[in-house]
Design an enzyme around this catalytic site. Structure first.
Site, short mmCIF file in Angstrom:
data_model
loop_
_atom_site.label_atom_id
_atom_site.label_comp_id
_atom_site.label_asym_id
_atom_site.label_seq_id
_atom_site.Cartn_x
_atom_site.Cartn_y
_atom_site.Cartn_z
N GLY A 183 0.81 -1.21 0.00
CA GLY A 183 0.00 0.00 0.00
C GLY A 183 0.84 1.27 0.00
O GLY A 183 1.82 1.36 0.72
N SER A 184 0.46 2.26 -0.79
CA SER A 184 1.29 3.45 -0.92
C SER A 184 0.50 4.59 -1.55
O SER A 184 -0.71 4.52 -1.74
CB SER A 184 2.53 3.13 -1.76
OG SER A 184 2.15 2.49 -2.97
#
Length: 226
Positions: A183-184
């Site tokens: 996730g980013s």
């Protein structure tokens, strides 16, 4: 067929996939349940590090999405490299199911790259743009030499940002330039007079979705596969 399969997986995932498949073999030797669990992890690794071919619209004045994900916000902010200049920031959140390969948003020249150490709070929070670890890319656009800034921002889970371009390099819109594991967030900073063509809450596809135009929108587009 095997070549195409491997080619569509980012090289950053090779080690994870090999280790998980090895663990699967060992797991099946110990018990069927353990083997199945490890095999599922292997398949998840393949899915996460997938690197599909994209149909990239052609045009030096186009700003295409640097990442797959959801547009969290579009707003005017101070430039991250010059507090006296206002820019438009488009924030894209990538969840763990999105393709995490990042692509060049505009054709031009890499003016500068910068690694900025930081924290690892949730990338869905706006403060992550200023507090989290990030890799900055400044691109001088080919069509009018304006600066386009891309920030790859680590998230709560993501602890590894990869950027494969260097200062002075010539790049084209849609080309791969890096990946953020898990996730980013990716922030794109554009000049104020850019013509924005997306909206908050829209789902975008890296290399394909046109986020904005540096000049007026063309009447007809051509695409290329990358």
């Amino acid at each position: 067929m095997l070549y195409n399969f491997i080619h569509n997986i980012h090289k950053e995932g090779y080690i994870f996939i090999m280790i998980s498949f090895l663990a699967s073999c060992i797991g099946f030797a110990i018990s069927c349940s353990l083997g199945i669990i490890c095999l599922v992890i292997s398949l998840l690794c393949i899915y996460f590090f997938r690197d599909p071919i994209r149909m990239v619209p052609e045009g030096d004045d186009l700003i295409t999405s640097p990442a797959d994900g959801l547009i969290l916000d579009i707003k005017e902010v101070n430039s991250p490299i010059d507090d006296s200049t206002q820019v438009v920031c488009i924030s894209i959140f990538l969840n763990v199911l999105n393709v995490h390969v990042n692509r060049i948003p505009v054709s031009g020249t890499i003016k500068a790259t910068e690694y900025i150490p930081g924290r690892f709070i949730s990338a869905s929070l706006n403060k992550s743009s200023e507090l989290n670890e990030r890799q900055r890319l400044i691109i001088e656009s080919k069509i009018d030499n304006r600066s386009i800034i891309v920030d790859q921002i680590a998230g709560l889970i993501a602890r590894r940002i990869v950027c494969n371009v260097s200062e002075g390099q010539q790049v084209n819109s849609g080309e791969r330039f890096g990946i953020i594991r898990f996730g980013s967030r990716v922030n794109l900073y554009l000049p104020l007079n850019t013509h924005i063509s997306v909206f908050k809450g829209q789902t975008v596809i890296g290399g394909e979705t046109i986020l904005a135009y540096l000049q007026d929108a063309p009447k007809q587009l051509t695409v290329k596969s990358i």
